[in-house]
Each structure stands twice: as structure tokens, then as C-alpha cells.
Motif scaffolding. Sequence first.
Motif, mmCIF file in Angstrom:
data_model
loop_
_atom_site.group_PDB
_atom_site.id
_atom_site.type_symbol
_atom_site.label_atom_id
_atom_site.label_comp_id
_atom_site.label_asym_id
_atom_site.label_seq_id
_atom_site.Cartn_x
_atom_site.Cartn_y
_atom_site.Cartn_z
ATOM 1 N N LEU A 263 0.834 -1.199 0.000
ATOM 2 C CA LEU A 263 0.000 0.000 0.000
ATOM 3 C C LEU A 263 0.867 1.246 0.000
ATOM 4 C CD1 LEU A 263 -2.612 1.586 0.232
ATOM 5 C CD2 LEU A 263 -2.618 1.117 2.690
ATOM 6 N N ARG A 264 1.904 1.258 0.836
ATOM 7 C CA ARG A 264 2.787 2.429 0.875
ATOM 8 C C ARG A 264 3.424 2.667 -0.478
ATOM 9 N NH1 ARG A 264 8.125 3.181 2.747
ATOM 10 N NH2 ARG A 264 8.537 1.320 1.460
ATOM 11 N N ASN A 265 3.882 1.611 -1.132
ATOM 12 C CA ASN A 265 4.549 1.779 -2.417
ATOM 13 C C ASN A 265 3.588 2.295 -3.491
ATOM 14 O OD1 ASN A 265 6.836 0.827 -1.191
ATOM 15 N ND2 ASN A 265 6.815 -1.179 -2.178
ATOM 16 N N ALA A 266 2.365 1.773 -3.507
ATOM 17 C CA ALA A 266 1.374 2.236 -4.477
ATOM 18 C C ALA A 266 1.014 3.699 -4.218
ATOM 19 C CB ALA A 266 0.122 1.358 -4.400
ATOM 20 N N PHE A 267 0.876 4.066 -2.955
ATOM 21 C CA PHE A 267 0.580 5.452 -2.573
ATOM 22 C C PHE A 267 1.718 6.362 -3.023
ATOM 23 C CE2 PHE A 267 0.336 9.060 0.271
ATOM 24 C CZ PHE A 267 -1.020 9.266 0.479
ATOM 25 N N ASN A 268 2.953 5.940 -2.771
ATOM 26 C CA ASN A 268 4.120 6.733 -3.162
ATOM 27 C C ASN A 268 4.162 6.976 -4.663
ATOM 28 O OD1 ASN A 268 5.801 7.817 -1.247
ATOM 29 N ND2 ASN A 268 7.325 6.192 -1.326
ATOM 30 N N GLU A 269 3.841 5.950 -5.418
ATOM 31 C CA GLU A 269 3.874 6.084 -6.875
ATOM 32 C C GLU A 269 2.909 7.164 -7.344
ATOM 33 O OE1 GLU A 269 3.117 3.343 -10.885
ATOM 34 O OE2 GLU A 269 3.354 2.385 -8.911
ATOM 35 N N GLU A 270 1.707 7.174 -6.785
ATOM 36 C CA GLU A 270 0.733 8.201 -7.164
ATOM 37 C C GLU A 270 1.123 9.578 -6.632
ATOM 38 O OE1 GLU A 270 -1.668 7.833 -9.264
ATOM 39 O OE2 GLU A 270 -1.305 5.683 -9.501
ATOM 40 N N LEU A 271 1.749 9.613 -5.451
ATOM 41 C CA LEU A 271 2.200 10.885 -4.889
ATOM 42 C C LEU A 271 3.229 11.539 -5.809
ATOM 43 C CD1 LEU A 271 2.387 12.977 -2.585
ATOM 44 C CD2 LEU A 271 4.072 11.476 -1.486
ATOM 45 N N HIS A 272 4.144 10.759 -6.326
ATOM 46 C CA HIS A 272 5.169 11.319 -7.217
ATOM 47 C C HIS A 272 4.565 11.823 -8.520
ATOM 48 C CE1 HIS A 272 8.948 10.782 -5.078
ATOM 49 N NE2 HIS A 272 8.385 9.721 -4.509
ATOM 50 N N LYS A 273 3.502 11.209 -8.973
ATOM 51 C CA LYS A 273 2.816 11.715 -10.159
ATOM 52 C C LYS A 273 2.221 13.095 -9.880
ATOM 53 C CE LYS A 273 1.569 7.136 -11.969
ATOM 54 N NZ LYS A 273 0.442 6.204 -12.252
ATOM 55 N N LEU A 274 1.675 13.284 -8.666
ATOM 56 C CA LEU A 274 1.139 14.595 -8.295
ATOM 57 C C LEU A 274 2.236 15.645 -8.264
ATOM 58 C CD1 LEU A 274 -1.422 14.080 -5.371
ATOM 59 C CD2 LEU A 274 -1.891 14.389 -7.806
ATOM 60 N N LYS A 275 3.394 15.264 -7.733
ATOM 61 C CA LYS A 275 4.505 16.211 -7.673
ATOM 62 C C LYS A 275 4.948 16.608 -9.073
ATOM 63 C CE LYS A 275 6.559 14.834 -3.236
ATOM 64 N NZ LYS A 275 7.821 14.436 -2.566
ATOM 65 N N GLU A 276 5.117 15.619 -9.932
ATOM 66 C CA GLU A 276 5.627 15.880 -11.282
ATOM 67 C C GLU A 276 4.667 16.724 -12.112
ATOM 68 O OE1 GLU A 276 6.288 11.949 -12.698
ATOM 69 O OE2 GLU A 276 7.929 11.562 -11.275
ATOM 70 N N SER A 277 3.368 16.545 -11.900
ATOM 71 C CA SER A 277 2.377 17.293 -12.683
ATOM 72 C C SER A 277 2.094 18.685 -12.123
ATOM 73 C CB SER A 277 1.061 16.509 -12.723
ATOM 74 O OG SER A 277 0.449 16.484 -11.435
ATOM 75 N N GLY A 278 2.526 18.946 -10.896
ATOM 76 C CA GLY A 278 2.217 20.220 -10.254
ATOM 77 C C GLY A 278 0.893 20.213 -9.524
ATOM 78 N N GLU A 279 0.164 19.098 -9.593
ATOM 79 C CA GLU A 279 -1.140 19.019 -8.922
ATOM 80 C C GLU A 279 -1.014 19.087 -7.399
ATOM 81 O OE1 GLU A 279 -4.114 16.116 -10.866
ATOM 82 O OE2 GLU A 279 -2.132 15.400 -11.491
ATOM 83 N N LEU A 280 0.089 18.601 -6.862
ATOM 84 C CA LEU A 280 0.254 18.592 -5.407
ATOM 85 C C LEU A 280 0.150 20.000 -4.843
ATOM 86 C CD1 LEU A 280 0.839 17.057 -2.794
ATOM 87 C CD2 LEU A 280 3.280 17.363 -3.253
#
Length: 303
Positions: A263-280
Amino acid sequence: MAPPEREFPSDRHRRAGLSRRSLLAGAAVFGGLAAAGCSRVPAEGKVEGGDLLERLRDSGTVKVGIANEPPFGYINDDGEPTGEAPEIAKVLFQRLGVDNVEPVPVDFSALIPGLKARTFDVVSAGMYITPERCAQVLFSDPDYQMPDSFIVPAGNPHGITRYEDIAEQGLTLATGQAYAEIDYALAAGVPNSRLLILPDQVAGLDAVSQGRADAFAGTNVTVMGVVEGNSQVEATEAFVPIVNGEPAYGAGGFAFRLSEQNLRNAFNEELHKLKESGELLEIVAPFGFTEAEMTELTAEELC
């Protein structure tokens, strides 16, 4: 009051290992360790893959532990979880196939005990990532980095800009229960007898306004939010505390049980997508976060 202009040292610097709020072990007792569908509890300290994500997808709901501390995580007037961390959680869990985020508010010191006791599934409270906590839980990579600031009387009569100013002038410093600012103050030479420990930043605002404390220490975004519109007090310029000659960088993320690495790894993967897109930044900006609070630090570096 607009946030002061500030510059951060490189995100890649290793922070000094202290937390925004120090971990209080054994602060709460929880019953009912097993959640529905759990088969067993792994040995203490053992990291395992886990199947919680699949179970959350089946149920459609994830329970998140929050500490009711604006702007990091709190319950709004409609009884819904909001704040920096819960709003990130809503987006990321929806992308992971879990549509409903259910808040479980507890004291900050009860977050890790509650997670381990399966009272909730994830800590969603902007918790600082520290080696001590990493020994007990798995962290996502941090979603923010935060400096400190002080609430002081209007005009800042004592010229307070750092913890050492409190120590050198023999002033009284207020801060929140279990906040890392306690550690920062002690490291700067402020004696315990000059520390006033209060429930939260609102109590700190009152203490400074009433003259019971010369300053209240907290994270910059917390301090800026609570002083807004109050003419009796002001916020000092944001700064990074120095502990033992090193900058104490605070960076917070989400905490998961050691048994739920998948779960942590899947969450991290989506978190990094938010960072890269600027959505975070778009998600957390309404809560006072800016580009200055974004970070490329990793949980591995902080642990």
C-alpha cells in the motif's frame, strides 16, 4: 497577513532528525486490534507486503487518522476531513480505487499507537518523518517541507527571530503539546522552567495576547494561519532552526503499518505523479502552502 518572503536551503540537505511534534510512546490504549478481514499480525518490527490495498478497494473506504490540527488535517463544519493531508489522501486513494476517506480524529500522540492497533489504516496528519518513527511505521515520501515561525506581540518588542533569543533574554516560550519545537527550544538553551506547553496554536495565540508568554513557536504555515486578522500579534519571519550546529529540516508525510509495504509503495507512486504534474501544490495551496514548501526529499533520506 501575507506570508513573509523566504529562501530555503537545498531540499537535498539531510535534516537534523527532530520532528515537528515529538513522538510520545504509549500515549493511548486501543482495543480491538484486528480489523475485519485481517488474517494475522506480523512480528513487531517486521516489514511485509500486505494486502490492505485490495481490502480497501473491496470495501471502498479507507480510515485515516488525523489530529485535528489546521492546516495539516482537521474536521470541517460539515464533519468532513480536510486540510493539507486529508485532501491529498482523497485524491490519491481515489486513484488507487478507494473512493471514501473516513476520518478518525485522535490526539497527535495517539496517531502511531492507533495505526499499529488498526484503529485506522493510514496516518494522514502531516506527520514529520524521523528515524524514531521510521522504526515503528512505514512513511511515504514527504509531501511538504516546513520552517518555523513565532507568534509574538504586535511590534515584536523583544526582537525575537530565533530560539536563542528566547534563551538569552530569559523569556517565556509557549508551544504545542508534543511539538518538536520543544526540542528545538531546549537545544537552544531555553530551560524547561521557561516553557509553557499548551494544547495547540489557538491556545498559544491567547497566551501571547494575554501576556502569559512572550512568544509561541510553531510551523510557519500554522502560525501564519492563526495570527491572520489579529492586530494584537504578528508572525515572525520563517526560519529553519539550528540544532547541534545543523539545520533541522522538517518534512512530513503519510504513515502506514510495517505490514503494508504494498500500500505504501502504491501510494508513493501516485504521490510522485502529483509532484511531477504540479497538482500537489494546487491541492495544498488553499491551506497556505506555497512552492517554498514543496520538497524532493525522500523518506529514505529522512529515516
